[in-house]
Design an enzyme around this catalytic site. Structure first.
Site, PDB file in Angstrom:
ATOM      1  NE  ARG A  85     -39.633  52.466 -45.935  1.00 54.55           N
ATOM      2  CZ  ARG A  85     -39.362  53.844 -46.211  1.00 54.55           C
ATOM      3  NH1 ARG A  85     -38.473  54.449 -45.746  1.00 54.55           N
ATOM      4  NH2 ARG A  85     -40.311  54.415 -46.538  1.00 54.55           N
ATOM      5  CE1 TYR A 131     -27.166  31.820 -40.886  1.00 52.02           C
ATOM      6  CE2 TYR A 131     -27.113  33.291 -42.335  1.00 52.02           C
ATOM      7  CZ  TYR A 131     -27.909  32.277 -41.643  1.00 52.02           C
ATOM      8  OH  TYR A 131     -29.307  31.615 -42.322  1.00 52.02           O
ATOM      9  CG  ASP A 138     -23.435  37.274 -36.233  1.00 53.90           C
ATOM     10  OD1 ASP A 138     -24.394  36.623 -35.446  1.00 53.90           O
ATOM     11  OD2 ASP A 138     -23.820  36.485 -37.487  1.00 53.90           O
ATOM     12  CE  LYS A 140     -30.959  31.280 -36.971  1.00 55.93           C
ATOM     13  NZ  LYS A 140     -29.485  31.778 -37.696  1.00 55.93           N
TER      14      LYS A 140
END
Ligand SMILES: *Cc1c(COP(=O)(O)O)cnc(C)c1O
Length: 395
Positions: A60, A113, A185, A210
């Site tokens: 992590r 988005y 973004d 994407k």
């Protein structure tokens, strides 16, 4: 080997993992599928935790495969560092939660988005963070929306799904004058076509899901930064909030990233051809693609992007019934949301990706009932055009 700054994006995509010195001289970055790393000694362990020795402790907090991906995306975005996240939304939520505090104000693109808007409007508002949504492609509207308490200007360009293009350099100047940070973004353009940090942005977020991964088989995200202090702040937020990426997912995305330029070039060449064909089609009322000379932001896109992207929107004559007919008739284009994969996807934002918005928000963002969004894949353009032609045919 780390390539010099002068190399092109395809070279960067292939050669920016880091020192590239893998065990057994492996050519491809291994998948370090491990949660923990052992320490040479008690002293080394303690030193790692004090931050005096560089090394891996726990996945992590950091992992070699994840780091190879971070280095690659940072190089592609011309950033100094990057933080990989479990999804694009984990990148955006980590940025917003890590940066903002009660009383802060955010200015955000209207056509953003959907879940980004939900995050601001329904989640962060509970923590006393206010947001104003504006059409950021209208620079004057951005200027008017910025307040003394604005901490962040969050922009998506080209916008989803309307494909309006925001002037990033002008907005960065406005944000800087107000003491606000600017985040972009960059999912729709990908770093192959647009590098917002070069235009004055402070942060870039991505849905790697994407174009960057490009194969519709992984969900992941990235935050890219140029400032070390901001990196430290957001790294702490990310490792504490816990939205980090799994090493295997990171490896899949790293593999996809190597061919980003080839895929983008093919997909956007098809987008141009499909947009031109649709515009000449008698069943089509309008087409929006930044690569068409009559797109309202064609010149702006030419200035700030290295291509016009692989997203096309259009509206057929006949409104929603015509939309339904087309969506049910396509054979090669796949009816589904998402974008950026090797296969062309087609969807209807008003009833799908942007269905959760209020009617007013949808109208203000320019998402009408007749808008169809196409996300071009890498199939041959002629085959895509033939498929759309048969779907648009009368009878
Ligand atoms: C998909 C998408 C996101 C969210 O990414 P996930 O990986 O699905 O969480 C954010 N921004 C844009 C522009 C997107 O297309």
């Amino acid at each position: 080997m780390t390539p010099p700054d002068s190399v092109g994006p395809n070279t960067r995509a292939v050669h920016s993992e880091g020192d590239g010195e893998y065990k057994h001289r492996a050519v491809s970055c291994p998948i370090y599928q491990t949660s923990a790393f052992s320490f040479d000694s008690a002293e080394v362990g303690a030193s790692l935790f004090r931050g005096e020795t560089q090394g891996f402790i726990y996945t992590r907090l950091g992992n070699p495969t994840t780091e190879a991906l971070q280095n690659t995306i940072a190089a592609l975005e011309h950033g100094s560092s990057a933080l990989a996240t479990a999804s694009g939304m984990a990148a955006t939520s980590t940025l917003l939660v890590g940066l903002l505090k009660s009383g802060d104000h955010v200015v955000c693109s209207h056509a953003v988005y959907g879940p980004t808007r939900v995050l601001l409007e329904r989640e962060l508002v509970r923590f006393g963070i206010r947001s104003t949504f504006v059409e950021t492609s209208d620079t004057d509207a951005v200027r008017a929306a910025l307040e003394p308490g604005t901490r962040l200007l969050f922009i998506e360009t080209p916008a989803n799904p309307t494909l309006t293009v925001t002037d990033l350099a002008a907005c960065a100047e406005l944000a800087r004058a107000r003491g606000a940070l600017m985040a972009v973004d960059n999912t729709f353009a990908s770093p192959y076509l647009q590098t917002p940090l070069d235009l004055g942005a402070d942060v870039v977020v991505h849905s790697l899901t994407k174009f960057i991964n490009g194969h519709s088989d992984v969900v992941a995200g990235m935050i890219v930064l140029r400032d070390r202090d901001l990196h430290k702040r957001l790294r702490s937020a990310l490792t504490t909030l816990g939205g980090t990426v799994d090493p295997h997912q990171a490896w899949l995305v790293l593999r996809g990233t190597k061919t980003l330029g080839l895929r983008m070039a093919q997909a956007q060449a098809s987008a141009q051809k499909v947009a031109e064909r649709l515009r000449g089609h008698k069943a089509v009322a309008w087409v929006s693609y930044p690569g068409l000379p009559d797109h309202p932001h064609h010149e702006r896109a030419r200035r700030q992007m290295r291509g016009f992207g692989a997203m096309v929107c259009f509206g057929p004559h006949g409104g929603y019934p015509a939309v339904q007919r087309i969506l049910n008739r396509v054979r090669l284009c796949t009816l589904g949301v998402s974008l950026g994969g090797v296969e062309t996807l087609i969807q209807h934002p008003a009833t799908m990706t942007h269905a959760s918005l209020s009617d007013e928000a949808r109208a203000a963002a320019g998402i009408g009932p007749d808008l169809i969004r196409l996300a071009l894949g890498i199939e041959d353009a002629e085959d895509l055009i033939a498929d759309l032609d048969q779907a648009l045919a009368e009878g």
